[in-house]
Design an enzyme around this catalytic site. Structure first.
Site, PDB file in Angstrom:
ATOM      1  N   GLY A   1      -2.255   7.007   2.043  1.00 44.17           N
ATOM      2  CA  GLY A   1      -1.981   8.126   2.926  1.00 44.17           C
ATOM      3  C   GLY A   1      -3.224   8.714   3.559  1.00 44.17           C
ATOM      4  O   GLY A   1      -3.213   9.851   4.000  1.00 44.17           O
TER       5      GLY A   1
ATOM      6  N   LYS B   1       4.119  10.830   9.862  1.00 44.35           N
ATOM      7  CA  LYS B   1       4.863  10.081  10.877  1.00 44.35           C
ATOM      8  C   LYS B   1       5.754  11.019  11.672  1.00 44.35           C
ATOM      9  O   LYS B   1       6.327  11.954  11.118  1.00 44.35           O
ATOM     10  CB  LYS B   1       5.707   8.996  10.195  1.00 44.35           C
ATOM     11  CG  LYS B   1       4.851   7.915   9.538  1.00 44.35           C
ATOM     12  CD  LYS B   1       5.678   6.994   8.659  1.00 44.35           C
ATOM     13  CE  LYS B   1       4.760   6.011   7.928  1.00 44.35           C
ATOM     14  NZ  LYS B   1       5.505   5.299   6.851  1.00 44.35           N
TER      15      LYS B   1
ATOM     16  N   ARG C   1       9.180   2.716  -3.164  1.00 44.01           N
ATOM     17  CA  ARG C   1      10.252   3.715  -3.096  1.00 44.01           C
ATOM     18  C   ARG C   1      11.123   3.469  -1.856  1.00 44.01           C
ATOM     19  O   ARG C   1      10.747   2.721  -0.961  1.00 44.01           O
ATOM     20  CB  ARG C   1       9.633   5.103  -2.967  1.00 44.01           C
ATOM     21  CG  ARG C   1       8.797   5.224  -1.694  1.00 44.01           C
ATOM     22  CD  ARG C   1       8.350   6.626  -1.367  1.00 44.01           C
ATOM     23  NE  ARG C   1       7.748   6.679  -0.046  1.00 44.01           N
ATOM     24  CZ  ARG C   1       6.473   6.428   0.236  1.00 44.01           C
ATOM     25  NH1 ARG C   1       5.629   6.091  -0.737  1.00 44.01           N
ATOM     26  NH2 ARG C   1       6.021   6.486   1.471  1.00 44.01           N
TER      27      ARG C   1
ATOM     28  N   GLU D   1      -1.058  -1.799   1.955  1.00 41.02           N
ATOM     29  CA  GLU D   1      -0.508  -1.090   0.792  1.00 41.02           C
ATOM     30  C   GLU D   1       0.962  -1.455   0.627  1.00 41.02           C
ATOM     31  O   GLU D   1       1.601  -1.883   1.582  1.00 41.02           O
ATOM     32  CB  GLU D   1      -0.582   0.447   0.993  1.00 41.02           C
ATOM     33  CG  GLU D   1      -1.992   0.984   1.038  1.00 41.02           C
ATOM     34  CD  GLU D   1      -2.054   2.474   1.383  1.00 41.02           C
ATOM     35  OE1 GLU D   1      -1.050   3.179   1.188  1.00 41.02           O
ATOM     36  OE2 GLU D   1      -3.100   2.900   1.873  1.00 41.02           O
TER      37      GLU D   1
ATOM     38  N   GLU E   1     -13.188  -2.575   3.602  1.00 38.56           N
ATOM     39  CA  GLU E   1     -12.436  -3.413   4.546  1.00 38.56           C
ATOM     40  C   GLU E   1     -13.086  -3.347   5.914  1.00 38.56           C
ATOM     41  O   GLU E   1     -13.687  -2.335   6.277  1.00 38.56           O
ATOM     42  CB  GLU E   1     -10.987  -2.898   4.718  1.00 38.56           C
ATOM     43  CG  GLU E   1     -10.069  -3.239   3.576  1.00 38.56           C
ATOM     44  CD  GLU E   1      -8.659  -2.684   3.764  1.00 38.56           C
ATOM     45  OE1 GLU E   1      -8.419  -1.967   4.761  1.00 38.56           O
ATOM     46  OE2 GLU E   1      -7.825  -2.970   2.906  1.00 38.56           O
TER      47      GLU E   1
ATOM     48  N   LYS F   1     -12.592   2.640   1.131  1.00 40.57           N
ATOM     49  CA  LYS F   1     -11.303   3.220   0.732  1.00 40.57           C
ATOM     50  C   LYS F   1     -11.248   3.427  -0.774  1.00 40.57           C
ATOM     51  O   LYS F   1     -11.789   2.623  -1.537  1.00 40.57           O
ATOM     52  CB  LYS F   1     -10.144   2.289   1.120  1.00 40.57           C
ATOM     53  CG  LYS F   1      -9.909   2.147   2.611  1.00 40.57           C
ATOM     54  CD  LYS F   1      -8.670   1.294   2.832  1.00 40.57           C
ATOM     55  CE  LYS F   1      -8.260   1.280   4.288  1.00 40.57           C
ATOM     56  NZ  LYS F   1      -7.039   0.475   4.510  1.00 40.57           N
TER      57      LYS F   1
ATOM     58  N   LEU G   1     -10.276  -1.731  11.525  1.00 44.28           N
ATOM     59  CA  LEU G   1      -9.539  -2.128  12.729  1.00 44.28           C
ATOM     60  C   LEU G   1      -9.420  -0.890  13.610  1.00 44.28           C
ATOM     61  O   LEU G   1      -8.953   0.147  13.161  1.00 44.28           O
ATOM     62  CB  LEU G   1      -8.167  -2.683  12.353  1.00 44.28           C
ATOM     63  CG  LEU G   1      -8.191  -3.878  11.386  1.00 44.28           C
ATOM     64  CD1 LEU G   1      -6.766  -4.333  11.054  1.00 44.28           C
ATOM     65  CD2 LEU G   1      -8.978  -5.045  11.971  1.00 44.28           C
TER      66      LEU G   1
ATOM     67  N   ARG H   1      11.596  12.456  13.380  1.00 44.95           N
ATOM     68  CA  ARG H   1      11.518  13.405  12.261  1.00 44.95           C
ATOM     69  C   ARG H   1      11.390  14.810  12.838  1.00 44.95           C
ATOM     70  O   ARG H   1      10.365  15.141  13.448  1.00 44.95           O
ATOM     71  CB  ARG H   1      10.296  13.118  11.399  1.00 44.95           C
ATOM     72  CG  ARG H   1      10.355  11.788  10.687  1.00 44.95           C
ATOM     73  CD  ARG H   1       9.236  11.735   9.656  1.00 44.95           C
ATOM     74  NE  ARG H   1       9.130  10.427   9.057  1.00 44.95           N
ATOM     75  CZ  ARG H   1       8.375  10.161   7.992  1.00 44.95           C
ATOM     76  NH1 ARG H   1       7.632  11.131   7.451  1.00 44.95           N
ATOM     77  NH2 ARG H   1       8.340   8.949   7.488  1.00 44.95           N
TER      78      ARG H   1
ATOM     79  N   GLU I   1       3.187  -2.323   3.781  1.00 45.46           N
ATOM     80  CA  GLU I   1       2.557  -1.780   4.985  1.00 45.46           C
ATOM     81  C   GLU I   1       1.515  -2.755   5.497  1.00 45.46           C
ATOM     82  O   GLU I   1       0.678  -3.240   4.726  1.00 45.46           O
ATOM     83  CB  GLU I   1       1.840  -0.459   4.672  1.00 45.46           C
ATOM     84  CG  GLU I   1       2.742   0.667   4.264  1.00 45.46           C
ATOM     85  CD  GLU I   1       1.997   1.993   4.198  1.00 45.46           C
ATOM     86  OE1 GLU I   1       2.614   2.977   3.792  1.00 45.46           O
ATOM     87  OE2 GLU I   1       0.784   2.043   4.542  1.00 45.46           O
TER      88      GLU I   1
END
Ligand code: MV4
Length: 450
Positions: A167, A240, A294, A290, A203, A161, A206, A340, A278
């Site tokens: 994102g 999302k 905001r 993360e 990492e 990563k 998963l 959404r 998160e």
């Protein structure tokens, strides 16, 4: 009388600009809207007390134009700026500039925005504060040799990563030792191209986690509370689609335990204002990945369950007020779901800007629609395609799903295609109804087209 701002400039557009205006109005605070030339007729401009045009349609020249936005704040006499989400919300330099001009940035300290923007610094800080992480490298990889050593120790598959990522950008999986060198090289090259920074970390990968995030709020006096979790696993290409509070996968005990760990950590960090941590959740374990510094798009599901106005809390805290309540005063009541709705083709996901000829939002008990749409509005092609958030709340998840189904059936957006038909399909899916889904479920559901 508590400290309060005399005028707030809202450095955003669309539904979130309206959302922030609503909180300000209830607090008796006048608002200044800013807008591009493409948004002169937008609802967030119509409903504001004052508005300032800050540039041409391209976001870079308007909603990201820090000089124009600061000038607008100064000439209108605003004493605080709320950035909403996206645009300048996690730009530490902008937060610094706001403060340097004697105004208040309604958000965390710039140092904390900067820290969490660096995913390695964020993980290092959270690990030191006792928050559980995904197994992996301790900070930045020094080279391929270290990647091999760490991957050998924790086992494949692994993920490389980008430190500057988030994102989903700059991420590469290595399924076996043979794939590690390529993953490491590609992640570094992509990361340097995208962010000008090729620092990467490793990492354990998963394979079927849920994405569960915890909402926190901290005041400037050392008090931190959490407002529970949201399950944001229903996503496609890191966008999302639907979020829930609470997560169908966890219960009150797991929430309480995670919340206690996280609030203690953030109190020691001296964090202030709203934040979201998160986590990936798999096999009964939470692993921090993360932190977002905001207000998030999906904050309304938390508001519905906790009965709290998160924007009002942000504004009070930025003005120096204490939270005034403790964790034991936060109650979790019922279940909330947000859809959404975007101006996109529900099958191909291509954007569908254009004229909305008719608009009817659902209503009734436990139904909330956050939208800046109106009949006669032309959705511009320049910005994010989110046009409405349909949020339902009911005593149980089953009742919330029933309420969601009937609300989707009432919802009418005429003139452009939207993702409403996709939401209607998802709500009928047995896996969704059972709460049995992970971060990969929606992509398979969309691909199957059933
Ligand atoms: C992961 C992962 C599996 N294992 N990390 C994607 C975006 C970034 N926020 C983190 N992401 C992931 N990190 C490990 N160790 C899978 C993802 C991931 C993902 C995470 C949350 C929501 C949607 C996702 C979709 C694909 C991959």
């Amino acid at each position: 009388m508590a400290a309060q701002f005399s005028k707030v400039l809202i450095a955003n557009r669309g539904e979130i600009a309206l959302r922030i205006q609503r909180a300000c109005r209830e607090m008796g605070i006048p608002t200044v809207a800013v807008h591009s030339t493409a948004d002169a007729e937008a609802m967030h401009v119509r409903l504001a007390d004052e508005s300032v045009c800050i540039g041409p349609p391209a976001a870079r020249e308007s909603y990201l134009n820090t000089a124009a936005i600061l000038s607008a704040a100064i000439i209108t006499g605003a004493d605080a700026i709320h950035p909403g989400y996206g645009f300048l919300a996690e730009n530490a330099e902008f937060a610094d500039m706001v403060e340097a001009h004697g105004l208040t940035f309604i958000g965390p300290a710039p140092a904390h925005i900067r820290m969490m923007g660096d995913k390695i610094a964020a993980k290092t800080a959270m690990a030191a504060l006792g928050v559980p992480l995904v197994p992996g490298s301790q900070g930045e990889l020094s080279g391929l040799e270290e990647a091999r050593a760490v991957a050998g120790r924790i086992g494949y598959p692994v993920l490389i990563k980008a430190a500057a990522g988030g994102g989903g950008r700059g991420m590469k999986v290595a399924q076996t030792p043979d794939g590690l060198e390529d993953a490491w090289r590609v992640a570094r090259v992509e990361s340097r191209a995208a962010f000008g920074n090729d620092a990467v970390y490793l990492e354990k990968y998963l394979d079927r986690p849920r994405h569960i995030e915890l909402q926190v709020m901290a005041d400037a006096h050392g008090h931190v509370v959490h407002f529970g979790e949201r399950d944001c696993s229903l996503q496609r290409r890191h966008q999302k689609l639907l979020e829930e509070a609470g997560s169908p996968a966890i219960g009150p005990q797991a929430r309480t335990r995670l919340g206690a760990d996280v609030t203690a950590a953030l109190a020691r960090l001296g964090y202030r204002n709203a934040g979201t941590l998160e986590f990936l959740y798999q096999d009964g374990q939470f692993a921090f990945i993360e932190m977002n510094t905001r207000l998030q798009v999906e904050h309304p599901v938390t508001e519905m369950v906790c009965g709290i106005d998160l924007v009002r809390e942000q504004i009070r805290i930025a003005a120096g007020e204490a939270l005034g309540y403790g964790q034991e005063d936060v109650r979790f009541a019922g279940h909330a779901i947000e859809c959404r709705v975007t101006a996109e083709d529900p099958e191909t996901f291509t954007p569908t800007p254009g004229l909305v000829t008719a608009f009817h939002a659902p209503g009734g008990l436990g139904v909330r629609v956050d939208s800046a749409l109106y009949a006669g509005y032309r959705v511009p092609p320049y910005y994010d395609s989110l046009i409405a958030k349909l949020v339902v709340h009911a005593p149980t998840r089953e009742q919330a799903i029933a309420r969601l189904r009937r609300s989707l059936a009432e919802f009418a957006v005429v003139g452009i295609k939207t993702t409403l038909p996709l939401h209607e399909r998802v709500v009928e899916a047995p896996e969704f109804q059972a709460g049995d889904y992970d971060i990969h479920w929606l992509e398979r559901f969309v691909a199957a087209g059933s």
